[in-house]
Design a protein around this motif. Sequence first.
Motif, PDB file in Angstrom:
ATOM      1  N   PHE A 174       0.839  -1.204   0.000  1.00  0.00           N
ATOM      2  CA  PHE A 174       0.000   0.000   0.000  1.00  0.00           C
ATOM      3  C   PHE A 174       0.872   1.251   0.000  1.00  0.00           C
ATOM      4  N   LEU A 175       1.916   1.254   0.846  1.00  0.00           N
ATOM      5  CA  LEU A 175       2.806   2.417   0.946  1.00  0.00           C
ATOM      6  C   LEU A 175       3.593   2.629  -0.340  1.00  0.00           C
ATOM      7  N   ILE A 176       4.039   1.513  -0.948  1.00  0.00           N
ATOM      8  CA  ILE A 176       4.783   1.615  -2.210  1.00  0.00           C
ATOM      9  C   ILE A 176       3.895   2.239  -3.295  1.00  0.00           C
ATOM     10  N   ASN A 177       2.660   1.761  -3.372  1.00  0.00           N
ATOM     11  CA  ASN A 177       1.721   2.292  -4.380  1.00  0.00           C
ATOM     12  C   ASN A 177       1.403   3.759  -4.122  1.00  0.00           C
ATOM     13  N   TRP A 178       1.206   4.070  -2.839  1.00  0.00           N
ATOM     14  CA  TRP A 178       0.879   5.445  -2.459  1.00  0.00           C
ATOM     15  C   TRP A 178       2.023   6.396  -2.833  1.00  0.00           C
ATOM     16  N   LYS A 179       3.266   5.956  -2.555  1.00  0.00           N
ATOM     17  CA  LYS A 179       4.424   6.787  -2.885  1.00  0.00           C
ATOM     18  C   LYS A 179       4.556   6.956  -4.398  1.00  0.00           C
ATOM     19  N   ALA A 180       4.332   5.862  -5.133  1.00  0.00           N
ATOM     20  CA  ALA A 180       4.444   5.913  -6.602  1.00  0.00           C
ATOM     21  C   ALA A 180       3.443   6.915  -7.184  1.00  0.00           C
ATOM     22  N   SER A 181       2.213   6.898  -6.663  1.00  0.00           N
ATOM     23  CA  SER A 181       1.213   7.821  -7.210  1.00  0.00           C
ATOM     24  C   SER A 181       1.531   9.260  -6.818  1.00  0.00           C
ATOM     25  N   LYS A 182       2.089   9.434  -5.611  1.00  0.00           N
ATOM     26  CA  LYS A 182       2.492  10.779  -5.162  1.00  0.00           C
ATOM     27  C   LYS A 182       3.621  11.318  -6.056  1.00  0.00           C
ATOM     28  N   ASP A 183       4.606  10.438  -6.344  1.00  0.00           N
ATOM     29  CA  ASP A 183       5.727  10.837  -7.204  1.00  0.00           C
ATOM     30  C   ASP A 183       5.244  11.178  -8.605  1.00  0.00           C
ATOM     31  N   ALA A 184       4.312  10.374  -9.109  1.00  0.00           N
ATOM     32  CA  ALA A 184       3.776  10.613 -10.467  1.00  0.00           C
ATOM     33  C   ALA A 184       3.084  11.972 -10.534  1.00  0.00           C
ATOM     34  N   LYS A 185       2.344  12.295  -9.479  1.00  0.00           N
ATOM     35  CA  LYS A 185       1.660  13.597  -9.426  1.00  0.00           C
ATOM     36  C   LYS A 185       2.679  14.729  -9.449  1.00  0.00           C
ATOM     37  N   LYS A 186       3.755  14.560  -8.681  1.00  0.00           N
ATOM     38  CA  LYS A 186       4.813  15.585  -8.630  1.00  0.00           C
ATOM     39  C   LYS A 186       5.390  15.826 -10.015  1.00  0.00           C
ATOM     40  N   ILE A 187       5.695  14.708 -10.713  1.00  0.00           N
ATOM     41  CA  ILE A 187       6.307  14.794 -12.047  1.00  0.00           C
ATOM     42  C   ILE A 187       5.376  15.510 -13.018  1.00  0.00           C
ATOM     43  N   SER A 188       4.084  15.126 -12.997  1.00  0.00           N
ATOM     44  CA  SER A 188       3.167  15.754 -13.958  1.00  0.00           C
ATOM     45  C   SER A 188       2.952  17.226 -13.615  1.00  0.00           C
ATOM     46  N   LYS A 189       3.020  17.558 -12.321  1.00  0.00           N
ATOM     47  CA  LYS A 189       2.907  18.962 -11.901  1.00  0.00           C
ATOM     48  C   LYS A 189       4.074  19.763 -12.461  1.00  0.00           C
ATOM     49  N   LYS A 190       5.291  19.176 -12.352  1.00  0.00           N
ATOM     50  CA  LYS A 190       6.495  19.838 -12.884  1.00  0.00           C
ATOM     51  C   LYS A 190       6.362  20.050 -14.390  1.00  0.00           C
ATOM     52  N   ARG A 191       5.921  18.978 -15.077  1.00  0.00           N
ATOM     53  CA  ARG A 191       5.749  19.046 -16.534  1.00  0.00           C
ATOM     54  C   ARG A 191       4.787  20.168 -16.912  1.00  0.00           C
ATOM     55  N   ASN A 192       3.653  20.202 -16.196  1.00  0.00           N
ATOM     56  CA  ASN A 192       2.635  21.217 -16.495  1.00  0.00           C
ATOM     57  C   ASN A 192       3.170  22.620 -16.309  1.00  0.00           C
ATOM     58  N   SER A 193       3.953  22.814 -15.228  1.00  0.00           N
ATOM     59  CA  SER A 193       4.470  24.164 -14.991  1.00  0.00           C
ATOM     60  C   SER A 193       5.527  24.524 -16.037  1.00  0.00           C
ATOM     61  N   LYS A 194       6.287  23.518 -16.510  1.00  0.00           N
ATOM     62  CA  LYS A 194       7.259  23.770 -17.593  1.00  0.00           C
ATOM     63  C   LYS A 194       6.535  24.163 -18.871  1.00  0.00           C
ATOM     64  N   THR A 195       5.462  23.422 -19.184  1.00  0.00           N
ATOM     65  CA  THR A 195       4.679  23.718 -20.389  1.00  0.00           C
ATOM     66  C   THR A 195       4.087  25.113 -20.316  1.00  0.00           C
ATOM     67  N   LYS A 196       3.579  25.455 -19.117  1.00  0.00           N
ATOM     68  CA  LYS A 196       3.025  26.783 -18.907  1.00  0.00           C
ATOM     69  C   LYS A 196       4.068  27.855 -19.140  1.00  0.00           C
ATOM     70  N   ASP A 197       5.255  27.652 -18.545  1.00  0.00           N
ATOM     71  CA  ASP A 197       6.342  28.621 -18.701  1.00  0.00           C
ATOM     72  C   ASP A 197       6.705  28.792 -20.165  1.00  0.00           C
TER      73      ASP A 197
END
Length: 202
Positions: A174-197
């Motif tokens: 459960f913790l591994i999955n939770w961390k993976a989804s949290k990391d994925a969200k972080k990455i897509s957030k970074k991508r989105n802000s790069k695209t915005k910039d």
Amino acid sequence: MTNLNYATNLTHLYLQNNCLSCIENLRSLKKLEKLYLGGNYIAVIEGLEGLEGLRELHVESQRLPLGEKLLFDPRTLHSLAKSLSILNISNNNIDDIRDLEILENLNQLIAVDNQLLHVKDLEFLLNKLMKLWRMDLNGNPVCLKPKYRDRLILVSKSLEFLDGKEIKNMERQFLINWKASKDAKKISKKRNSKTKDASNSY
């Protein structure tokens, strides 16, 4: 600790609750496997060089002067690096155990009622101790830190018991999955802000 030189076949030595203030004269005990020194006045874990078969070391509850903590001589740690599998250092005012990273075959660490404070230090240690399956840190300030248990389970694949409580596969997964989804969200957030910039700069 005198007159032990002749006891070269000794495998277990029980010296708890005496008035010992240092560890000495044990070098000839080449077959020693278990050493019990709890409840003495020992301030430094030293003088164990050459005891290459020592598997268990119990040095809990040393009667130290107020404010002092139990210390480890690096030479002794080095000499126990391959053999030691169980270490009990409970109730010794210890605030840092990163030095124990050298004990590569350690599988049980009992360090209850000390002054360990930082989850990061424990994560560092668990990254190194690949065979540790039991760790007990009850009574340390670090146990009250947010996500303390989760973080330690995530960093160690070998840990089966933490603070006396079993780590079930389901909990770890459960913790591994939770961390993976949290990391994925972080990455897509970074991508989105790069695209915005990028779109803002046109």
